[in-house]
Scaffold this motif. Structure first.
Motif, PDB file in Angstrom:
ATOM      1  N   ALA A  13       0.844  -1.200   0.000  1.00  0.00           N
ATOM      2  CA  ALA A  13       0.000   0.000   0.000  1.00  0.00           C
ATOM      3  C   ALA A  13       0.874   1.243   0.000  1.00  0.00           C
ATOM      4  O   ALA A  13       1.847   1.322   0.747  1.00  0.00           O
ATOM      5  CB  ALA A  13      -0.899  -0.009   1.226  1.00  0.00           C
ATOM      6  N   GLU A  14       0.531   2.180  -0.853  1.00  0.00           N
ATOM      7  CA  GLU A  14       1.277   3.438  -0.882  1.00  0.00           C
ATOM      8  C   GLU A  14       0.416   4.542  -0.293  1.00  0.00           C
ATOM      9  O   GLU A  14      -0.786   4.363  -0.093  1.00  0.00           O
ATOM     10  CB  GLU A  14       1.676   3.758  -2.323  1.00  0.00           C
ATOM     11  CG  GLU A  14       2.779   2.830  -2.798  1.00  0.00           C
ATOM     12  CD  GLU A  14       3.092   3.000  -4.274  1.00  0.00           C
ATOM     13  OE1 GLU A  14       2.589   3.969  -4.894  1.00  0.00           O
ATOM     14  OE2 GLU A  14       3.839   2.152  -4.797  1.00  0.00           O
ATOM     15  N   THR A  15       1.059   5.677  -0.036  1.00  0.00           N
ATOM     16  CA  THR A  15       0.313   6.795   0.557  1.00  0.00           C
ATOM     17  C   THR A  15      -0.818   7.204  -0.375  1.00  0.00           C
ATOM     18  O   THR A  15      -0.583   7.476  -1.556  1.00  0.00           O
ATOM     19  CB  THR A  15       1.253   8.001   0.774  1.00  0.00           C
ATOM     20  OG1 THR A  15       2.412   7.505   1.428  1.00  0.00           O
ATOM     21  CG2 THR A  15       0.590   9.070   1.612  1.00  0.00           C
ATOM     22  N   PRO A  16      -2.028   7.233   0.140  1.00  0.00           N
ATOM     23  CA  PRO A  16      -3.140   7.604  -0.745  1.00  0.00           C
ATOM     24  C   PRO A  16      -3.137   9.094  -1.039  1.00  0.00           C
ATOM     25  O   PRO A  16      -2.351   9.853  -0.481  1.00  0.00           O
ATOM     26  CB  PRO A  16      -4.366   7.210   0.071  1.00  0.00           C
ATOM     27  CG  PRO A  16      -3.924   7.238   1.494  1.00  0.00           C
ATOM     28  CD  PRO A  16      -2.459   6.935   1.495  1.00  0.00           C
ATOM     29  N   THR A  23      -6.459  -7.793   0.995  1.00  0.00           N
ATOM     30  CA  THR A  23      -5.097  -7.476   0.551  1.00  0.00           C
ATOM     31  C   THR A  23      -4.665  -6.157   1.200  1.00  0.00           C
ATOM     32  O   THR A  23      -5.487  -5.458   1.774  1.00  0.00           O
ATOM     33  CB  THR A  23      -5.066  -7.301  -0.972  1.00  0.00           C
ATOM     34  OG1 THR A  23      -6.144  -6.439  -1.335  1.00  0.00           O
ATOM     35  CG2 THR A  23      -5.225  -8.631  -1.690  1.00  0.00           C
ATOM     36  N   LYS A  24      -3.394  -5.821   1.060  1.00  0.00           N
ATOM     37  CA  LYS A  24      -2.928  -4.556   1.637  1.00  0.00           C
ATOM     38  C   LYS A  24      -3.296  -3.372   0.748  1.00  0.00           C
ATOM     39  O   LYS A  24      -3.548  -2.276   1.218  1.00  0.00           O
ATOM     40  CB  LYS A  24      -1.413  -4.604   1.823  1.00  0.00           C
ATOM     41  CG  LYS A  24      -0.959  -5.639   2.854  1.00  0.00           C
ATOM     42  CD  LYS A  24       0.527  -5.492   3.127  1.00  0.00           C
ATOM     43  CE  LYS A  24       1.039  -6.596   4.028  1.00  0.00           C
ATOM     44  NZ  LYS A  24       1.234  -7.871   3.303  1.00  0.00           N
ATOM     45  N   SER A  25      -3.304  -3.624  -0.578  1.00  0.00           N
ATOM     46  CA  SER A  25      -3.632  -2.535  -1.504  1.00  0.00           C
ATOM     47  C   SER A  25      -4.796  -2.971  -2.396  1.00  0.00           C
ATOM     48  O   SER A  25      -5.245  -4.109  -2.331  1.00  0.00           O
ATOM     49  CB  SER A  25      -2.406  -2.179  -2.346  1.00  0.00           C
ATOM     50  OG  SER A  25      -2.030  -3.284  -3.156  1.00  0.00           O
ATOM     51  N   MET A  38      -7.204  -3.507  -5.993  1.00  0.00           N
ATOM     52  CA  MET A  38      -7.065  -4.447  -7.119  1.00  0.00           C
ATOM     53  C   MET A  38      -6.163  -3.887  -8.215  1.00  0.00           C
ATOM     54  O   MET A  38      -5.314  -4.581  -8.754  1.00  0.00           O
ATOM     55  CB  MET A  38      -8.460  -4.761  -7.689  1.00  0.00           C
ATOM     56  CG  MET A  38      -8.478  -5.816  -8.775  1.00  0.00           C
ATOM     57  SD  MET A  38      -8.156  -7.482  -8.140  1.00  0.00           S
ATOM     58  CE  MET A  38      -7.184  -8.165  -9.459  1.00  0.00           C
ATOM     59  N   PHE A  39      -6.390  -2.625  -8.582  1.00  0.00           N
ATOM     60  CA  PHE A  39      -5.640  -2.054  -9.699  1.00  0.00           C
ATOM     61  C   PHE A  39      -4.850  -0.796  -9.323  1.00  0.00           C
ATOM     62  O   PHE A  39      -4.196  -0.210 -10.164  1.00  0.00           O
ATOM     63  CB  PHE A  39      -6.586  -1.735 -10.866  1.00  0.00           C
ATOM     64  CG  PHE A  39      -7.329  -2.951 -11.364  1.00  0.00           C
ATOM     65  CD1 PHE A  39      -6.657  -3.951 -12.054  1.00  0.00           C
ATOM     66  CD2 PHE A  39      -8.690  -3.098 -11.132  1.00  0.00           C
ATOM     67  CE1 PHE A  39      -7.336  -5.081 -12.508  1.00  0.00           C
ATOM     68  CE2 PHE A  39      -9.373  -4.217 -11.581  1.00  0.00           C
ATOM     69  CZ  PHE A  39      -8.690  -5.217 -12.277  1.00  0.00           C
ATOM     70  N   SER A  40      -4.961  -0.351  -8.071  1.00  0.00           N
ATOM     71  CA  SER A  40      -4.173   0.811  -7.641  1.00  0.00           C
ATOM     72  C   SER A  40      -3.473   0.458  -6.334  1.00  0.00           C
ATOM     73  O   SER A  40      -3.809  -0.522  -5.680  1.00  0.00           O
ATOM     74  CB  SER A  40      -5.070   2.031  -7.421  1.00  0.00           C
ATOM     75  OG  SER A  40      -5.636   2.023  -6.120  1.00  0.00           O
ATOM     76  N   ALA A  41      -2.490   1.293  -5.938  1.00  0.00           N
ATOM     77  CA  ALA A  41      -1.719   1.011  -4.724  1.00  0.00           C
ATOM     78  C   ALA A  41      -2.312   1.716  -3.501  1.00  0.00           C
ATOM     79  O   ALA A  41      -1.673   1.809  -2.465  1.00  0.00           O
ATOM     80  CB  ALA A  41      -0.265   1.407  -4.924  1.00  0.00           C
ATOM     81  N   ALA A  42      -3.541   2.216  -3.613  1.00  0.00           N
ATOM     82  CA  ALA A  42      -4.189   2.818  -2.441  1.00  0.00           C
ATOM     83  C   ALA A  42      -4.396   1.737  -1.393  1.00  0.00           C
ATOM     84  O   ALA A  42      -4.603   0.576  -1.734  1.00  0.00           O
ATOM     85  CB  ALA A  42      -5.524   3.438  -2.843  1.00  0.00           C
ATOM     86  N   PRO A  43      -4.327   2.102  -0.105  1.00  0.00           N
ATOM     87  CA  PRO A  43      -4.484   1.084   0.940  1.00  0.00           C
ATOM     88  C   PRO A  43      -5.879   0.458   0.918  1.00  0.00           C
ATOM     89  O   PRO A  43      -6.864   1.145   0.638  1.00  0.00           O
ATOM     90  CB  PRO A  43      -4.290   1.865   2.244  1.00  0.00           C
ATOM     91  CG  PRO A  43      -3.851   3.212   1.870  1.00  0.00           C
ATOM     92  CD  PRO A  43      -4.160   3.446   0.442  1.00  0.00           C
ATOM     93  N   ASN A  44      -5.920  -0.832   1.203  1.00  0.00           N
ATOM     94  CA  ASN A  44      -7.200  -1.525   1.337  1.00  0.00           C
ATOM     95  C   ASN A  44      -7.349  -1.889   2.810  1.00  0.00           C
ATOM     96  O   ASN A  44      -7.146  -3.014   3.211  1.00  0.00           O
ATOM     97  CB  ASN A  44      -7.204  -2.782   0.460  1.00  0.00           C
ATOM     98  CG  ASN A  44      -8.417  -3.658   0.709  1.00  0.00           C
ATOM     99  OD1 ASN A  44      -9.458  -3.177   1.161  1.00  0.00           O
ATOM    100  ND2 ASN A  44      -8.294  -4.947   0.423  1.00  0.00           N
ATOM    101  N   SER A  45      -7.650  -0.879   3.609  1.00  0.00           N
ATOM    102  CA  SER A  45      -7.883  -1.172   5.024  1.00  0.00           C
ATOM    103  C   SER A  45      -9.097  -0.362   5.416  1.00  0.00           C
ATOM    104  O   SER A  45      -9.162   0.831   5.148  1.00  0.00           O
ATOM    105  CB  SER A  45      -6.682  -0.754   5.855  1.00  0.00           C
ATOM    106  OG  SER A  45      -6.430   0.616   5.703  1.00  0.00           O
ATOM    107  N   ALA A  51     -14.015   1.813  -3.371  1.00  0.00           N
ATOM    108  CA  ALA A  51     -13.873   1.710  -4.834  1.00  0.00           C
ATOM    109  C   ALA A  51     -12.504   1.132  -5.185  1.00  0.00           C
ATOM    110  O   ALA A  51     -11.483   1.680  -4.794  1.00  0.00           O
ATOM    111  CB  ALA A  51     -14.051   3.078  -5.478  1.00  0.00           C
ATOM    112  N   GLY A  52     -12.499   0.009  -5.867  1.00  0.00           N
ATOM    113  CA  GLY A  52     -11.232  -0.611  -6.280  1.00  0.00           C
ATOM    114  C   GLY A  52     -10.755  -1.715  -5.363  1.00  0.00           C
ATOM    115  O   GLY A  52      -9.729  -2.341  -5.627  1.00  0.00           O
ATOM    116  N   VAL A  53     -11.478  -1.973  -4.269  1.00  0.00           N
ATOM    117  CA  VAL A  53     -11.105  -3.080  -3.386  1.00  0.00           C
ATOM    118  C   VAL A  53     -11.225  -4.392  -4.182  1.00  0.00           C
ATOM    119  O   VAL A  53     -12.203  -4.588  -4.896  1.00  0.00           O
ATOM    120  CB  VAL A  53     -12.014  -3.104  -2.128  1.00  0.00           C
ATOM    121  CG1 VAL A  53     -11.904  -4.413  -1.370  1.00  0.00           C
ATOM    122  CG2 VAL A  53     -11.678  -1.929  -1.228  1.00  0.00           C
TER     123      VAL A  53
END
Lengths: 98, 475
Positions: free
Chosen positions: A70-73, B17-19, B21-28, B145-147
């Motif tokens: 995860a990167e910084t949003p 997951t930590k991020s 599906m298609f972006s590196a935004a956090p999935n928390s 969105a994107g999870v």
């Protein structure tokens, strides 16, 4: 295939909620006629019906998958900057269900 | 006329997951709306989707657990629709080439047999944003969105509510134990849409199907379907037609309620996603994803049964992944696995319920619980062990410290010592012996109490009861 007539184009524009001037409509119609002729030419190529449709211009593939890090949003204010109306950090819309 | 119900299920599972599906935004799961979004999730022009490796690994593991054929070439497609939950105007999914196809799952039927439910497909896609519909406006939170999601689609092999519930339960066990998802129906990380239609027995063609959406618990799947089957049955028997419609389950009344009548099917104009070229998964990658999959529910259950646990006990422990993990930490340290299981099920669960906490917040380590369970095997009574257990938790000390503080000593089970004490008490209480002989069973309890009192609790009550029984017969 559906015949592309002036009425069909007018109807499509109406459904997409924009106005076409007579001149624009005529230009668009002529472009479709050219396209249609091109398609007819392609249709004459021998064995064209058996050709597989191509999704990508070249038959390419890779094996890259992104590591699950995860990167910084996006900064929240930045993320909401383009929204017309914001309430409590959320994008506010007219009610979308009845 | 008798009707047969035809039921098919679509299950959406949110991956942990930590991020995305298609972006590196956090999935928390964040309580702050719109705080976990990347440019891609908001559909800013020029952003490109990049597939999450762990999401692919998870999907392979679930597909394998469901005995599916795994596609070694990943392809994605666009599902186009215009709605506020999706800023891009399309959802990236796998319409034409699902990662897994043609699998099955075995479930127990209502009658007690087993049945194979075939599974058509499993595919990956992205979740939509969360919409909060208020009185006269709607609020959008794009954190969801994107999870990453996996969607699992069954074939219409299910025939009643119980089978549907067991099918979903089995899927939930797979996604939870493979660490793919929390699988929490009540929180929406496992969502279930059910299609149900009726047809006369013997008829091949399907009847008109009704969709029931967003059922939020296993119990409600069974209840919703059993109600809906009855509803359609009575409509058909009274000569009316079933309408093609979407319904929801109302928990308060136990009925399904009409949401909307379906008109023509929506055309999503699917086409291959041009921003993701086909991705080749090597045989090694797929095999490694399978080989490194954490031990699944069924394997754990078989292991517990082999260690002497009853089916019910195994199922209670396995009903919570964290509980099973805790139990297994102690498992290799105990002499009697069943004894440990009893402590986990009765004492630990009781403590958690009483204090309203989860096993993750529980103060006694599995190693220390194993020590307490072993004390019982060494001859300490369950009551003594329970006292040590409670003292450990109340004072945050080790079992050894608790035992010392409470001055708990092993009870005497030596038959000679027990016999001596029993004889003394019997000799002193001829009236109780007479009462017992006259059928007053309570007299026996009184005598055991007397022996325990005389020995100041040092004798083992079970041994006392046994010897007393034998001695009473002799008098």
């Amino acid at each position: 295939m559906k015949e592309i007539s002036l009425e069909v184009l007018q109807d499509a524009a109406h459904r997409l909620m924009f106005e076409l001037s007579d001149e624009e409509l005529k230009t668009l119609y002529e472009e479709f006629q050219t396209l249609k002729k091109q398609m007819e030419t392609i249709g004459k190529i021998e064995g064209v019906d058996e050709a597989e449709p191509m999704t990508f211009p070249f038959a390419c593939e890779n094996s890259f998958l992104r590591e699950d890090v995860a990167e910084t949003p996006l900064d929240r204010d930045e993320a909401l900057k383009n929204a017309g109306n914001v309430q409590d950090g959320q994008i506010k819309l007219p009610k979308v269900v009845g | 006329m008798n009707f047969e119900a035809i039921i098919g299920l679509e299950i959406h599972v949110e991956m942990k997951t930590k991020s995305k599906m298609f972006s590196a935004a956090p999935n928390s799961f964040s309580r702050t709306p719109n705080s976990e979004v990347a440019l891609l999730d908001m559909a800013y022009p020029g952003t490109m989707p990049v597939v999450n490796k762990q999401a692919v690994i998870n999907a392979i593991r679930v597909a394998n657990a469901l005995h599916m054929t795994i596609d070694h070439e990943l392809r994605f497609d666009r599902k186009n629709y215009f709605y506020s939950d999706l800023p891009k105007g399309f959802q990236i999914t796998q319409q034409f080439r699902p990662i897994g196809s043609n699998g099955y799952l075995e479930i127990k039927t209502r009658e007690g047999g087993t049945k194979r439910v075939e599974i058509e497909r499993i595919h990956m896609e992205e979740d939509t944003c969360k919409q909060l519909h208020l009185l006269d406006y709607t609020l959008l939170d794009y954190n969801r969105a994107g999870v990453p999601l996996v969607e699992i689609v069954s074939r219409p092999d299910i025939r009643n509510g119980t089978e549907a519930m067991r099918y979903v339960e089995a899927i939930r066990n797979i996604v939870v134990y493979s660490l793919t998802s929390d699988g929490k129906m009540e929180e929406g990380s496992l969502r279930c849409d059910v299609n149900v239609s009726l047809r006369p027995y013997g008829q091949k063609a399907f009847g008109t199907k009704v969709e029931i959406k967003n059922i939020n618990s296993l119990k409600n799947i069974e209840a919703a379907l059993d109600y809906e089957i009855l509803r359609q049955n009575s409509l058909l028997l009274s000569g009316q037609k079933v309408q093609q419609e979407t319904r929801r389950f109302d928990e308060a009344t136990g009925r399904t309620v009409l949401m909307r009548v379906k008109t023509d099917a929506v055309d999503y104009k699917y086409f291959p996603e041009p921003n993701i070229v086909p991705i080749r998964l090597s045989d090694e990658f797929v095999q490694n994803a399978i080989d490194t999959c954490p031990e699944l529910y069924d394997a754990k259950k078989a292991k517990y049964l082999a260690k002497g646990l009853s089916e019910t006990d195994a199922e209670i422990i396995l009903s919570d992944l964290a509980m099973a993990t805790y139990f297994e930490k102690g498992l290799s340290l105990v002499k009697n696995p069943k004894g440990l299981a009893n402590f986990v099920i009765v004492e630990v669960n009781g403590y958690l319920n009483k204090n309203g906490i989860s096993i993750n917040e529980f103060g006694l380590s599995a190693e220390n619980l194993a020590k307490i369970a072993n004390l019982q095997e060494e001859g300490f009574t369950h009551k003594q062990c329970a006292d040590i257990f409670n003292h450990c938790l109340a004072n945050n000390v080790t079992p050894e410290e608790a035992q010392k503080a409470l001055n708990i000593q092993k009870q005497v089970v030596d038959e000679g010592a027990v016999l001596e004490a029993v004889t003394a008490v019997l000799d002193a209480n001829p009236q109780s012996i007479a009462d017992f002989k006259n059928g007053k069973d309570r007299a026996k309890g009184f005598l055991v109490g007397q022996v325990m009192k005389a020995s100041k609790g040092k004798l083992n009550p079970a041994a006392v009861a046994k010897v007393l029984e034998e001695e009473l017969k002799k008098r």
